[in-house]
Design a protein around this motif. Structure first.
Motif, PDB file in Angstrom:
ATOM      1  N   ASP A 105      62.206  35.968  54.949  1.00 23.25           N
ATOM      2  CA  ASP A 105      62.067  35.757  53.437  1.00 23.25           C
ATOM      3  C   ASP A 105      61.576  34.343  52.951  1.00 23.25           C
ATOM      4  O   ASP A 105      60.774  34.135  52.057  1.00 23.25           O
ATOM      5  CB  ASP A 105      63.633  36.221  52.786  1.00 23.25           C
ATOM      6  N   ILE A 106      62.164  33.554  53.489  1.00 19.27           N
ATOM      7  CA  ILE A 106      62.074  32.008  53.092  1.00 19.27           C
ATOM      8  C   ILE A 106      60.429  31.838  53.726  1.00 19.27           C
ATOM      9  O   ILE A 106      59.609  31.118  52.567  1.00 19.27           O
ATOM     10  CB  ILE A 106      62.772  30.918  54.056  1.00 19.27           C
ATOM     11  N   LEU A 107      60.057  32.186  54.760  1.00 18.46           N
ATOM     12  CA  LEU A 107      58.686  32.101  54.909  1.00 18.46           C
ATOM     13  C   LEU A 107      57.673  32.651  53.974  1.00 18.46           C
ATOM     14  O   LEU A 107      56.633  32.149  53.498  1.00 18.46           O
ATOM     15  CB  LEU A 107      58.518  32.530  56.414  1.00 18.46           C
ATOM     16  N   LYS A 108      58.092  33.815  53.493  1.00 20.80           N
ATOM     17  CA  LYS A 108      57.181  34.464  52.596  1.00 20.80           C
ATOM     18  C   LYS A 108      57.189  33.734  51.180  1.00 20.80           C
ATOM     19  O   LYS A 108      56.034  33.750  50.613  1.00 20.80           O
ATOM     20  CB  LYS A 108      57.731  36.114  52.544  1.00 20.80           C
ATOM     21  N   LYS A 146      54.354  30.472  47.218  1.00 18.18           N
ATOM     22  CA  LYS A 146      54.177  29.521  46.651  1.00 18.18           C
ATOM     23  C   LYS A 146      53.018  28.459  46.966  1.00 18.18           C
ATOM     24  O   LYS A 146      52.657  27.371  46.000  1.00 18.18           O
ATOM     25  CB  LYS A 146      55.473  28.605  46.738  1.00 18.18           C
ATOM     26  N   GLY A 147      52.288  28.661  48.053  1.00 18.75           N
ATOM     27  CA  GLY A 147      51.213  27.897  48.539  1.00 18.75           C
ATOM     28  C   GLY A 147      51.581  26.620  49.322  1.00 18.75           C
ATOM     29  O   GLY A 147      50.872  25.758  49.330  1.00 18.75           O
ATOM     30  N   GLU A 148      52.875  26.757  49.503  1.00 20.10           N
ATOM     31  CA  GLU A 148      53.288  25.517  50.301  1.00 20.10           C
ATOM     32  C   GLU A 148      52.824  25.700  51.912  1.00 20.10           C
ATOM     33  O   GLU A 148      52.630  24.389  52.570  1.00 20.10           O
ATOM     34  CB  GLU A 148      54.877  25.447  50.546  1.00 20.10           C
ATOM     35  N   ILE A 149      52.564  26.670  52.373  1.00 24.74           N
ATOM     36  CA  ILE A 149      51.774  26.856  53.678  1.00 24.74           C
ATOM     37  C   ILE A 149      50.511  27.437  53.552  1.00 24.74           C
ATOM     38  O   ILE A 149      50.269  28.363  52.665  1.00 24.74           O
ATOM     39  CB  ILE A 149      52.927  27.339  54.586  1.00 24.74           C
ATOM     40  N   LYS A 197      47.601  30.090  55.168  1.00 30.85           N
ATOM     41  CA  LYS A 197      47.901  31.524  55.603  1.00 30.85           C
ATOM     42  C   LYS A 197      47.674  31.372  57.495  1.00 30.85           C
ATOM     43  O   LYS A 197      48.667  32.275  58.076  1.00 30.85           O
ATOM     44  CB  LYS A 197      46.390  32.289  55.435  1.00 30.85           C
ATOM     45  N   GLU A 198      47.348  30.484  58.121  1.00 30.21           N
ATOM     46  CA  GLU A 198      47.203  30.256  59.295  1.00 30.21           C
ATOM     47  C   GLU A 198      48.726  29.845  60.044  1.00 30.21           C
ATOM     48  O   GLU A 198      49.160  30.442  60.869  1.00 30.21           O
ATOM     49  CB  GLU A 198      46.209  29.077  60.080  1.00 30.21           C
ATOM     50  N   SER A 225      53.771  31.376  62.289  1.00 29.67           N
ATOM     51  CA  SER A 225      55.341  31.430  62.053  1.00 29.67           C
ATOM     52  C   SER A 225      55.722  32.994  62.333  1.00 29.67           C
ATOM     53  O   SER A 225      56.697  33.385  62.522  1.00 29.67           O
ATOM     54  CB  SER A 225      55.571  30.747  60.869  1.00 29.67           C
ATOM     55  N   ILE A 226      54.882  33.879  61.597  1.00 31.01           N
ATOM     56  CA  ILE A 226      55.429  35.189  61.586  1.00 31.01           C
ATOM     57  C   ILE A 226      55.440  35.801  63.228  1.00 31.01           C
ATOM     58  O   ILE A 226      56.516  36.207  63.736  1.00 31.01           O
ATOM     59  CB  ILE A 226      54.342  36.180  60.865  1.00 31.01           C
ATOM     60  N   LYS A 227      54.308  35.289  63.825  1.00 30.30           N
ATOM     61  CA  LYS A 227      54.436  35.774  65.282  1.00 30.30           C
ATOM     62  C   LYS A 227      55.595  35.108  66.301  1.00 30.30           C
ATOM     63  O   LYS A 227      56.277  35.786  66.827  1.00 30.30           O
ATOM     64  CB  LYS A 227      53.163  35.157  65.960  1.00 30.30           C
ATOM     65  N   ILE A 228      56.079  33.796  65.649  1.00 34.34           N
ATOM     66  CA  ILE A 228      56.984  33.328  66.421  1.00 34.34           C
ATOM     67  C   ILE A 228      58.519  33.751  66.043  1.00 34.34           C
ATOM     68  O   ILE A 228      59.230  34.230  66.849  1.00 34.34           O
ATOM     69  CB  ILE A 228      57.125  31.840  65.961  1.00 34.34           C
ATOM     70  N   LEU A 229      58.689  34.087  64.786  1.00 30.20           N
ATOM     71  CA  LEU A 229      59.768  34.954  64.431  1.00 30.20           C
ATOM     72  C   LEU A 229      59.962  36.025  64.749  1.00 30.20           C
ATOM     73  O   LEU A 229      61.139  36.604  65.423  1.00 30.20           O
ATOM     74  CB  LEU A 229      59.965  34.800  62.776  1.00 30.20           C
ATOM     75  N   LYS A 230      58.988  36.855  65.098  1.00 37.29           N
ATOM     76  CA  LYS A 230      59.205  38.250  65.579  1.00 37.29           C
ATOM     77  C   LYS A 230      59.284  38.152  67.163  1.00 37.29           C
ATOM     78  O   LYS A 230      59.845  39.079  67.624  1.00 37.29           O
ATOM     79  CB  LYS A 230      57.659  39.002  65.175  1.00 37.29           C
TER      80      LYS A 230
END
Length: 68
Positions: free
Chosen positions: A41-44, A49-52, A54-55, A60-65
């Motif tokens: 949720d924090i990552l999303k 908000k544009g803080e990070i 797309k890459e 980060s999604i791959k790492i979290l999963k």
């Protein structure tokens, strides 16, 4: 002379404290159960908000999963 003996001042003070409590009550009450944001949720939210970029988001999604 005042026949109330000052009681109306006490009621004014009670009402002022009551109204102050209603309007300035803390939003984080300790006994309330609040939902903690998951790392996903924090990552999303950060991506929205544009803080990070797309890459960074996809990496980060791959790492979290992979940790689950």
């Amino acid at each position: 002379m005042n026949h109330y003996g000052g009681m109306h001042y006490i009621w004014w003070i009670v009402w002022i404290f009551f109204l102050a409590w209603v309007f300035f009550i803390p939003t984080d009450i300790p006994y309330q159960k609040t939902k903690k944001d998951s790392p996903l949720d924090i990552l999303k939210n950060r991506f929205a908000k544009g803080e990070i970029s797309k890459e960074d988001y996809e990496e980060s999604i791959k790492i979290l999963k992979s940790e689950n």
